[in-house]
Write a protein that holds these residues in place. Structure first.
Motif, mmCIF file in Angstrom:
data_model
loop_
_atom_site.group_PDB
_atom_site.id
_atom_site.type_symbol
_atom_site.label_atom_id
_atom_site.label_comp_id
_atom_site.label_asym_id
_atom_site.label_seq_id
_atom_site.Cartn_x
_atom_site.Cartn_y
_atom_site.Cartn_z
ATOM 1 N N SER A 51 -7.389 12.817 20.338
ATOM 2 C CA SER A 51 -8.438 12.910 21.355
ATOM 3 C C SER A 51 -9.833 12.942 20.751
ATOM 4 O O SER A 51 -10.798 12.487 21.379
ATOM 5 C CB SER A 51 -8.212 14.148 22.233
ATOM 6 O OG SER A 51 -8.456 15.343 21.505
ATOM 7 N N ARG A 176 -10.275 14.452 27.842
ATOM 8 C CA ARG A 176 -9.644 13.419 27.024
ATOM 9 C C ARG A 176 -8.120 13.411 27.072
ATOM 10 O O ARG A 176 -7.498 12.367 26.876
ATOM 11 C CB ARG A 176 -10.080 13.609 25.561
ATOM 12 C CG ARG A 176 -11.531 13.308 25.292
ATOM 13 C CD ARG A 176 -11.748 11.813 25.169
ATOM 14 N NE ARG A 176 -11.100 11.312 23.957
ATOM 15 C CZ ARG A 176 -10.750 10.043 23.760
ATOM 16 N NH1 ARG A 176 -10.956 9.154 24.705
ATOM 17 N NH2 ARG A 176 -10.179 9.659 22.631
ATOM 18 N N ARG A 257 -8.922 8.519 28.799
ATOM 19 C CA ARG A 257 -8.038 9.585 28.338
ATOM 20 C C ARG A 257 -7.024 9.047 27.332
ATOM 21 O O ARG A 257 -6.638 7.880 27.376
ATOM 22 C CB ARG A 257 -7.301 10.216 29.523
ATOM 23 C CG ARG A 257 -8.212 10.982 30.467
ATOM 24 C CD ARG A 257 -7.407 11.683 31.547
ATOM 25 N NE ARG A 257 -8.277 12.421 32.452
ATOM 26 C CZ ARG A 257 -8.723 13.644 32.222
ATOM 27 N NH1 ARG A 257 -8.360 14.271 31.109
ATOM 28 N NH2 ARG A 257 -9.517 14.254 33.079
#
Length: 264
Positions: A51, A176, A257
């Motif tokens: 992330s 994220r 994401r």
């Protein structure tokens, strides 16, 4: 430009770069601190690291820019800070190196123990960086550059700053992540809140940290001579928009994401 104008611009640029680092770099540091909480297994931890993996090097550029500006435009203050806060700078840099090494090396060996060791390096390094920043800020808030802060106030400040790093990381992770790590990251906003609200709030608080520290420092009296400022400040004014543009492109490219692990 007059020397006073150049000094004001140098102070403004220093504040901009420092605040930018705390907001952007603080996000990946905070997420790294909470990797064991966000990711309960190897696959989830890899997702958590993914992330922020595309961002951490670009975010560190803001710290490099801050240090470079401090050295070039405020050399006397930089010397006093480095010598007076040496005991704080060493663990900060050590944590930085250990953390980055864990991120770089995690995917190089396909072994569970190796990955676990690298995960530990990321977590410990992130905590070391956050606590070291808190320790340093405890001294700067009081205007002390010649010696590290001590006593209960320094401990509480370091812990409070580290907690803010962690909260900022949670806000970033909520923007994220997906799956169970995402559910855990939403602890600050609950089921009905929006993740960006938490990230925006902690971002404002993170930006305020170096600004409050700068108010207590004698920046106006520690600037370099007019000739040095006349060379450095215009160059920085040209480079800064490019840095912002590149950073914006990176965040736009990785705005979605994370649904699967990357190289880490």
């Amino acid at each position: 430009m007059e020397t006073s104008t150049l000094e004001a611009l140098a102070v403004g640029l220093l504040a901009f770069f420092a605040a930018g680092y705390f907001v952007l770099g603080g996000a990946d540091i905070g997420t790294g601190m909470l990797t064991p909480y966000l990711g309960r297994g190897d696959a989830e931890r890899r997702l958590v690291l993914t992330s922020f993996a595309p961002f951490f090097l670009g975010n560190e550029v803001w710290l490099v820019a801050t240090a470079g500006l401090l050295i070039g435009c405020f050399p006397e203050l930089e010397g006093e800070l480095l010598s007076g806060q040496f005991a704080v700078v060493v663990p900060l840099l050590a944590g930085w190196v250990v953390r980055d090494a864990g991120l770089w090396l995690r995917g190089r060996v396909d072994a569970r123990r190796w990955r676990a060791g690298c995960d530990g390096a990321v977590v410990c390094g992130s905590w070391a960086v956050a606590l070291a920043w808190g320790w340093l800020l405890a001294a700067l808030f009081s205007g002390s550059v010649h010696s590290p802060a001590g006593g209960p106030v320094a401990v509480l400040t370091a812990l409070a700053v580290a907690a803010l790093f962690a909260a900022h990381g949670l806000g970033f992770a909520a923007l994220r992540l997906t799956g169970e790590p995402y559910v855990r990251a939403r602890v600050l906003v609950g089921r009905t809140g929006r993740p960006w609200q938490s990230f925006a709030l902690t971002g404002v608080l993170m930006a305020a940290l170096p600004l409050l520290a700068g108010v207590a420092l004698p920046l106006a009296h520690a600037a370099a001579d007019g000739a040095a400022l006349a060379f450095l400040v215009p160059a920085l004014l040209v480079v800064t928009p490019l840095l912002v543009a590149v950073q914006a492109c990176v965040w736009r490219a990785f705005r979605h994401r994370v649904t699967r692990p990357s190289y880490v």
